[in-house]
Design a protein around this motif. Structure first.
Motif, PDB file in Angstrom:
ATOM      1  N   TYR A 176       0.827  -1.205   0.000  1.00  0.00           N
ATOM      2  CA  TYR A 176       0.000   0.000   0.000  1.00  0.00           C
ATOM      3  C   TYR A 176       0.866   1.261   0.000  1.00  0.00           C
ATOM      4  O   TYR A 176       1.991   1.269   0.491  1.00  0.00           O
ATOM      5  CB  TYR A 176      -0.884   0.047   1.250  1.00  0.00           C
ATOM      6  CG  TYR A 176      -1.871  -1.087   1.389  1.00  0.00           C
ATOM      7  CD1 TYR A 176      -2.638  -1.511   0.306  1.00  0.00           C
ATOM      8  CD2 TYR A 176      -2.031  -1.742   2.603  1.00  0.00           C
ATOM      9  CE1 TYR A 176      -3.544  -2.547   0.440  1.00  0.00           C
ATOM     10  CE2 TYR A 176      -2.947  -2.778   2.751  1.00  0.00           C
ATOM     11  CZ  TYR A 176      -3.698  -3.179   1.661  1.00  0.00           C
ATOM     12  OH  TYR A 176      -4.597  -4.209   1.789  1.00  0.00           O
ATOM     13  N   ASN A 231      -2.569  -1.478  -3.667  1.00  0.00           N
ATOM     14  CA  ASN A 231      -3.452  -0.312  -3.819  1.00  0.00           C
ATOM     15  C   ASN A 231      -2.684   0.964  -3.509  1.00  0.00           C
ATOM     16  O   ASN A 231      -1.651   0.950  -2.838  1.00  0.00           O
ATOM     17  CB  ASN A 231      -4.649  -0.420  -2.871  1.00  0.00           C
ATOM     18  CG  ASN A 231      -5.680   0.674  -3.100  1.00  0.00           C
ATOM     19  OD1 ASN A 231      -5.912   1.100  -4.235  1.00  0.00           O
ATOM     20  ND2 ASN A 231      -6.293   1.156  -2.043  1.00  0.00           N
ATOM     21  N   SER A 261       0.146   0.200  -9.795  1.00  0.00           N
ATOM     22  CA  SER A 261       0.259  -0.720  -8.667  1.00  0.00           C
ATOM     23  C   SER A 261       1.119  -1.914  -9.039  1.00  0.00           C
ATOM     24  O   SER A 261       1.947  -2.374  -8.252  1.00  0.00           O
ATOM     25  CB  SER A 261      -1.128  -1.166  -8.207  1.00  0.00           C
ATOM     26  OG  SER A 261      -1.779  -0.108  -7.537  1.00  0.00           O
ATOM     27  N   ASN A 284      -6.032   0.637  -7.715  1.00  0.00           N
ATOM     28  CA  ASN A 284      -5.335   1.909  -7.530  1.00  0.00           C
ATOM     29  C   ASN A 284      -6.348   3.031  -7.333  1.00  0.00           C
ATOM     30  O   ASN A 284      -7.017   3.451  -8.277  1.00  0.00           O
ATOM     31  CB  ASN A 284      -4.418   2.235  -8.704  1.00  0.00           C
ATOM     32  CG  ASN A 284      -3.330   3.228  -8.309  1.00  0.00           C
ATOM     33  OD1 ASN A 284      -3.371   3.809  -7.224  1.00  0.00           O
ATOM     34  ND2 ASN A 284      -2.356   3.427  -9.183  1.00  0.00           N
ATOM     35  N   GLY A 339      -9.834   0.548 -10.148  1.00  0.00           N
ATOM     36  CA  GLY A 339      -9.347   1.765  -9.529  1.00  0.00           C
ATOM     37  C   GLY A 339     -10.250   2.942  -9.798  1.00  0.00           C
ATOM     38  O   GLY A 339     -11.389   2.781 -10.265  1.00  0.00           O
ATOM     39  N   PRO A 391     -11.851   1.299  -0.332  1.00  0.00           N
ATOM     40  CA  PRO A 391     -10.579   1.307  -1.068  1.00  0.00           C
ATOM     41  C   PRO A 391      -9.712   2.517  -0.770  1.00  0.00           C
ATOM     42  O   PRO A 391      -8.487   2.444  -0.882  1.00  0.00           O
ATOM     43  CB  PRO A 391     -11.025   1.276  -2.535  1.00  0.00           C
ATOM     44  CG  PRO A 391     -12.407   1.840  -2.529  1.00  0.00           C
ATOM     45  CD  PRO A 391     -13.008   1.385  -1.232  1.00  0.00           C
ATOM     46  N   ASN A 445      -7.520   1.486   1.932  1.00  0.00           N
ATOM     47  CA  ASN A 445      -6.842   0.204   1.692  1.00  0.00           C
ATOM     48  C   ASN A 445      -7.583  -0.994   2.273  1.00  0.00           C
ATOM     49  O   ASN A 445      -6.957  -1.999   2.631  1.00  0.00           O
ATOM     50  CB  ASN A 445      -5.403   0.247   2.234  1.00  0.00           C
ATOM     51  CG  ASN A 445      -4.554   1.282   1.528  1.00  0.00           C
ATOM     52  OD1 ASN A 445      -4.624   1.433   0.308  1.00  0.00           O
ATOM     53  ND2 ASN A 445      -3.755   2.012   2.283  1.00  0.00           N
ATOM     54  N   LEU A 471      -9.663  -3.665   0.905  1.00  0.00           N
ATOM     55  CA  LEU A 471     -10.029  -4.186  -0.405  1.00  0.00           C
ATOM     56  C   LEU A 471     -10.826  -5.481  -0.338  1.00  0.00           C
ATOM     57  O   LEU A 471     -11.057  -6.116  -1.386  1.00  0.00           O
ATOM     58  CB  LEU A 471      -8.771  -4.407  -1.256  1.00  0.00           C
ATOM     59  CG  LEU A 471      -8.197  -3.192  -2.008  1.00  0.00           C
ATOM     60  CD1 LEU A 471      -9.189  -2.655  -3.013  1.00  0.00           C
ATOM     61  CD2 LEU A 471      -7.744  -2.086  -1.087  1.00  0.00           C
TER      62      LEU A 471
END
Length: 517
Positions: free
Chosen positions: A318, A340, A346, A364, A405, A468, A471, A473
């Motif tokens: 991350y 991410n 990424s 991302n 993303g 997201p 972070n 996910l």
């Protein structure tokens, strides 16, 4: 006459000033100060590393200007804290003045040597207080700092010239002098345990033909412009394991910067990279968190190695200011990898190579600045000021992966066509964000009806990530990825990154879905 007039003018001014003087007469403080906080927590610091600067605001809420007879640290000159009062550094101050209805700042710092303290389990809670006035007017504000012991690894420094040791790399049988500050690890340093955190200044290099083993639960912290370098013939084995507490991550190996204050918890670019140099071999990373680097992992060369140059599993990367994973003509196998929040891509597989990613979440949601590249970038070339280099992309396979993303498209397949090289890739059972209507992406590499390149692809459907931007996910019950994974690939990676079995109804990505609370 002029002298008389001048005298009378001056006398009038003095009388006027004298009549107003009571507005500037400071009364002795009576212990009625107010403070922005009753305790200043300086958070956690490593031994012998200076803290950030913290502030305390002191208010005089009365209608009279006041004079505080003394402001000092409770332990006096022996205190490990340092103060700055109205721009003056020190540990004790006398006759500090504050105007009516006004305030002042006190700034607090510390640098503590834990070896001078009765540490318990490699950490110690150090406290002191700021004392305002004395006797019946005494008021105090507490100071609290948690000090951690650590293993420090840093290059030598010539005390005469101030020159810091740099690395000489052994590449292809030749010695190459570099300007990279750092040193090679000693034999006794080739195992990082979980007993104490490690703090690295410069690049800690794994010597040729040696292996650095990092045990489950280890914590590795890097100073600015620092990292790990794995040299020719050397290996890195990160041996984390599944944690029962997903907040503490007690068995995870964590790589991050050396600033422990909460304000630095998610700041990208605090340190350099884990650099797998061309010629390093058999690198493995399992159950790790790599965060706040410039490049999480830089893997170079060995595209045709018998075993993958890097096998990475059950790992999160991350907040990389540039790339989460950057491969240059290398070979990487990744399972249950989550990336991410990267300033560029990424995951970038450049200058060809071999890449096999199964049940990975390549996302991302970077929002700190404009980013040039999508979450996933694959190409077969590298451009320099003098030339463009082209290499074989032997394979780039993405199986049961989420590629998503906050931009669109979130993957680019960039090929320089040359009959002398191969360019092989395939996406199978992936959830991707890609704007098919964008005419900038045409040609055979974007023929989504070609089953040899794209099979069972879900375009632009909602992955339903928990959060997201922070972070998180993991996917929810409304995710389009649910139960859409290919069972054959799920059997190869039978549990998700949290240890949940996925063989019965595999979801796409690194996580099996949950119901959000």
């Amino acid at each position: 006459m002029k002298k008389t007039l001048y005298f009378l003018t001056c006398l009038s001014f003095l009388l006027l000033w004298s009549s107003c003087r009571k507005d500037f007469e400071f009364e002795a403080s009576t212990g009625n100060l107010s403070f922005s906080k009753d305790t200043v927590y300086l958070d956690t610091v490593f031994t012998n590393i200076g803290s950030s600067t913290y502030n305390l605001k002191v208010y005089n809420r009365s209608s009279d200007p006041i004079r505080i007879s003394s402001v000092k640290l409770g332990q006096g000159e022996a205190s490990e804290y340092r103060l700055n009062v109205d721009g003056i550094p020190g540990k004790s101050f006398e006759n500090v003045e504050i105007l009516a209805k006004d305030s002042m700042y006190i700034f607090v710092e510390t640098t503590i040597d834990i070896n001078n303290l009765p540490s318990l389990d490699n950490e110690f809670l150090y406290t002191d207080k700021i004392e305002f006035d004395s006797g019946s007017n005494l008021q105090t504000v507490e100071l609290v700092t948690l000090v951690k012991d650590a293993v420090f690894i840093y290059p030598d420094k010539d005390n005469t010239t101030g020159i810091i040791e740099t690395l000489t790399l052994h590449i292809g049988g030749q010695q190459v002098e570099t300007q990279i500050q750092g040193r090679y690890l000693e034999p006794s340093e080739l195992t990082f345990s979980n007993q104490k955190p490690y703090v690295i200044y410069g690049y800690a290099a794994v010597p040729n033909n040696e292996t650095l083993n990092i045990e489950a639960g280890a914590r590795v912290h890097f100073h600015a412009n620092s990292g790990l370098l794995v040299s020719e013939g050397a290996s890195l084995n990160v041996n984390g394991s599944l944690s029962t507490d997903q907040e503490l991550l007690e068995n995870e190996v964590i790589f991050e910067g050396d600033r422990l204050e909460p304000a630095f918890a998610n700041v990208p670019g605090q340190w350099g990279t884990i650099w797998l140099l061309d010629g390093s071999i058999n690198n493995t990373i399992n159950h790790a968190t790599i965060k706040n680097a410039s490049v999480g992992i830089l893997s170079e060369g060995n595209a045709d190695a018998i075993t993958n140059k890097l096998t990475i599993e059950n790992t999160q990367i991350y907040n990389s200011s540039n790339f989460g994973v950057l491969g240059r003509n290398t070979s990487i196998e990744a399972n249950n990898l989550v990336i991410n929040n990267s300033g560029q891509s990424s995951f970038a597989g450049t200058l060809g190579g071999r890449y096999n990613l199964t049940h990975c979440t390549i996302a991302n949601y970077w929002n700190n600045s404009f980013r040039q590249f999508p979450a996933l970038l694959i190409n077969n070339f590298q451009e320099t000021a003098d030339a463009t280099y082209i290499a074989d992309l032997n394979e780039a396979n993405f199986n049961n992966c989420i590629i998503y993303g906050n931009d669109n498209p979130e993957f680019i397949i960039d090929e320089i066509t040359d009959p002398s090289v191969v360019f092989n890739f395939k996406f199978t059972n992936c959830l991707v964000r890609f704007n098919e209507a964008n005419s900038n992406f045409t040609g055979p590499n974007y023929d989504f009806n070609n089953a040899s390149k794209y099979e069972n692809i879900l375009f632009n459907q909602e992955p339903d990530f928990k959060d997201p931007n922070h972070n998180e996910l993991i996917i929810g019950e409304n995710s389009a990825a649910n139960n859409q994974g290919n069972g054959t690939f799920a059997a190869d990676v039978p549990t998700d990154i949290l240890g949940t079995n996925r063989t019965v109804a595999p979801d796409i990505g690194a996580y099996q879905h949950i119901t959000f609370e």
